[in-house]
Design a protein around this motif. Structure first.
Motif, PDB file in Angstrom:
ATOM      1  N   THR A  81       0.962  -1.118  -0.128  1.00 20.74           N
ATOM      2  CA  THR A  81      -0.023   0.069   0.184  1.00 20.74           C
ATOM      3  C   THR A  81       0.997   1.209  -0.158  1.00 20.74           C
ATOM      4  O   THR A  81       2.113   1.317   0.251  1.00 20.74           O
ATOM      5  CB  THR A  81      -0.830  -0.076   1.138  1.00 20.74           C
ATOM      6  OG1 THR A  81      -0.116   0.183   2.515  1.00 20.74           O
ATOM      7  CG2 THR A  81      -1.840  -1.389   1.416  1.00 20.74           C
ATOM      8  N   ALA A  82       0.427   2.355  -0.386  1.00 22.26           N
ATOM      9  CA  ALA A  82       0.664   3.521  -0.393  1.00 22.26           C
ATOM     10  C   ALA A  82       0.527   4.473   1.048  1.00 22.26           C
ATOM     11  O   ALA A  82      -0.908   4.402   1.422  1.00 22.26           O
ATOM     12  CB  ALA A  82       0.837   4.597  -1.517  1.00 22.26           C
ATOM     13  N   ASP A  83       1.560   5.346   1.405  1.00 21.78           N
ATOM     14  CA  ASP A  83       1.180   6.001   2.871  1.00 21.78           C
ATOM     15  C   ASP A  83       0.779   7.297   1.994  1.00 21.78           C
ATOM     16  O   ASP A  83       1.748   8.111   1.527  1.00 21.78           O
ATOM     17  CB  ASP A  83       1.984   6.040   3.588  1.00 21.78           C
ATOM     18  CG  ASP A  83       2.709   4.875   4.482  1.00 21.78           C
ATOM     19  OD1 ASP A  83       1.574   4.028   4.733  1.00 21.78           O
ATOM     20  OD2 ASP A  83       3.806   4.505   4.795  1.00 21.78           O
ATOM     21  N   ILE A  84      -0.361   8.057   2.447  1.00 18.18           N
ATOM     22  CA  ILE A  84      -0.911   8.953   1.818  1.00 18.18           C
ATOM     23  C   ILE A  84      -1.515  10.016   2.634  1.00 18.18           C
ATOM     24  O   ILE A  84      -1.839   9.425   3.725  1.00 18.18           O
ATOM     25  CB  ILE A  84      -2.085   8.819   0.449  1.00 18.18           C
ATOM     26  CG1 ILE A  84      -3.313   8.032   0.964  1.00 18.18           C
ATOM     27  CG2 ILE A  84      -1.524   8.014  -0.497  1.00 18.18           C
ATOM     28  CD1 ILE A  84      -4.304   8.023   0.301  1.00 18.18           C
ATOM     29  N   GLU A  85      -1.692  11.206   2.403  1.00 16.29           N
ATOM     30  CA  GLU A  85      -2.372  12.349   3.139  1.00 16.29           C
ATOM     31  C   GLU A  85      -3.318  12.685   2.332  1.00 16.29           C
ATOM     32  O   GLU A  85      -3.097  13.515   1.284  1.00 16.29           O
ATOM     33  CB  GLU A  85      -1.540  13.328   3.833  1.00 16.29           C
ATOM     34  CG  GLU A  85      -2.360  14.130   4.625  1.00 16.29           C
ATOM     35  CD  GLU A  85      -1.292  15.162   5.167  1.00 16.29           C
ATOM     36  OE1 GLU A  85      -1.763  16.265   5.827  1.00 16.29           O
ATOM     37  OE2 GLU A  85      -0.126  14.900   5.372  1.00 16.29           O
ATOM     38  N   VAL A 122       6.208  17.245   4.973  1.00 19.28           N
ATOM     39  CA  VAL A 122       5.752  16.242   4.318  1.00 19.28           C
ATOM     40  C   VAL A 122       6.218  14.961   4.741  1.00 19.28           C
ATOM     41  O   VAL A 122       7.013  14.712   4.281  1.00 19.28           O
ATOM     42  CB  VAL A 122       5.439  16.600   2.761  1.00 19.28           C
ATOM     43  CG1 VAL A 122       4.353  15.613   1.991  1.00 19.28           C
ATOM     44  CG2 VAL A 122       4.846  18.101   2.354  1.00 19.28           C
ATOM     45  N   ARG A 123       5.132  14.131   5.254  1.00 20.78           N
ATOM     46  CA  ARG A 123       5.550  12.922   5.766  1.00 20.78           C
ATOM     47  C   ARG A 123       5.113  11.721   4.482  1.00 20.78           C
ATOM     48  O   ARG A 123       5.601  10.845   4.163  1.00 20.78           O
ATOM     49  CB  ARG A 123       5.047  12.434   6.764  1.00 20.78           C
ATOM     50  CG  ARG A 123       5.523  11.053   7.522  1.00 20.78           C
ATOM     51  CD  ARG A 123       5.315  10.891   8.764  1.00 20.78           C
ATOM     52  NE  ARG A 123       5.751   9.523   9.229  1.00 20.78           N
ATOM     53  CZ  ARG A 123       5.667   8.854  10.274  1.00 20.78           C
ATOM     54  NH1 ARG A 123       4.567   9.597  10.885  1.00 20.78           N
ATOM     55  NH2 ARG A 123       5.917   7.649  10.463  1.00 20.78           N
ATOM     56  N   TYR A 124       3.981  12.212   3.769  1.00 22.23           N
ATOM     57  CA  TYR A 124       3.255  11.303   2.954  1.00 22.23           C
ATOM     58  C   TYR A 124       3.137  11.838   1.688  1.00 22.23           C
ATOM     59  O   TYR A 124       2.971  13.284   1.631  1.00 22.23           O
ATOM     60  CB  TYR A 124       1.998  10.618   3.448  1.00 22.23           C
ATOM     61  CG  TYR A 124       1.974   9.704   4.857  1.00 22.23           C
ATOM     62  CD1 TYR A 124       2.928   8.623   5.077  1.00 22.23           C
ATOM     63  CD2 TYR A 124       1.601  10.408   6.095  1.00 22.23           C
ATOM     64  CE1 TYR A 124       3.069   8.135   6.161  1.00 22.23           C
ATOM     65  CE2 TYR A 124       1.697   9.775   7.262  1.00 22.23           C
ATOM     66  CZ  TYR A 124       2.332   8.560   7.386  1.00 22.23           C
ATOM     67  OH  TYR A 124       2.605   8.000   8.475  1.00 22.23           O
ATOM     68  N   ARG A 125       2.689  11.128   0.815  1.00 26.30           N
ATOM     69  CA  ARG A 125       2.267  11.660  -0.525  1.00 26.30           C
ATOM     70  C   ARG A 125       0.879  12.256  -0.451  1.00 26.30           C
ATOM     71  O   ARG A 125       0.059  11.725   0.082  1.00 26.30           O
ATOM     72  CB  ARG A 125       2.276  10.864  -1.694  1.00 26.30           C
ATOM     73  CG  ARG A 125       2.007  11.065  -3.160  1.00 26.30           C
ATOM     74  CD  ARG A 125       2.004  10.169  -4.173  1.00 26.30           C
ATOM     75  NE  ARG A 125       3.280   9.755  -4.009  1.00 26.30           N
ATOM     76  CZ  ARG A 125       3.769   9.455  -5.210  1.00 26.30           C
ATOM     77  NH1 ARG A 125       3.167   9.590  -6.141  1.00 26.30           N
ATOM     78  NH2 ARG A 125       5.016   9.255  -5.529  1.00 26.30           N
ATOM     79  N   PHE A 126       0.718  13.636  -0.911  1.00 20.95           N
ATOM     80  CA  PHE A 126      -0.620  14.320  -0.844  1.00 20.95           C
ATOM     81  C   PHE A 126      -1.638  13.674  -2.061  1.00 20.95           C
ATOM     82  O   PHE A 126      -1.064  13.329  -3.066  1.00 20.95           O
ATOM     83  CB  PHE A 126      -0.532  15.823  -1.304  1.00 20.95           C
ATOM     84  CG  PHE A 126      -0.148  16.590   0.156  1.00 20.95           C
ATOM     85  CD1 PHE A 126      -0.758  16.463   1.459  1.00 20.95           C
ATOM     86  CD2 PHE A 126       1.030  17.378   0.087  1.00 20.95           C
ATOM     87  CE1 PHE A 126      -0.430  17.115   2.152  1.00 20.95           C
ATOM     88  CE2 PHE A 126       1.631  18.083   1.108  1.00 20.95           C
ATOM     89  CZ  PHE A 126       0.808  17.903   2.299  1.00 20.95           C
TER      90      PHE A 126
END
Length: 86
Positions: free
Chosen positions: A47-51, A70-74
């Protein structure tokens, strides 16, 4: 343009040059290859970590990008659909 044209593409060179634009291509694959990759990721729980952010947060998101905060991809919820799902 998405896809491969069936005849040579005419490119306005001066507009590209003075507009500081580029023409690029990619051979990442089509729908079949994309679906195979999604199926593989699902099978192996990749999975991808996203915000997820609403459209009206984009300027703040850009400021955060500039600050390195930014910690995750927007992922921009353009249709404001996430609140309907949750």
């Amino acid at each position: 343009m998405l896809g491969l044209p069936d005849k040579p593409l005419e490119v306005p060179c001066f507009s590209l040059l003075f507009g500081r634009k580029t023409v690029a291509g990619s051979t990442i694959g089509g729908m079949k290859e994309t679906q195979e990759m999604i199926d593989f990721a699902a099978k192996h729980n990749i999975t991808a970590d996203i915000e997820v952010v609403p459209m009206d947060y984009v300027n703040t998101a850009m400021e955060r990008l500039a600050k390195g905060d930014v910690r995750y991809r927007f992922v921009i919820d353009v249709g404001n659909t996430v609140s309907k799902i949750a």
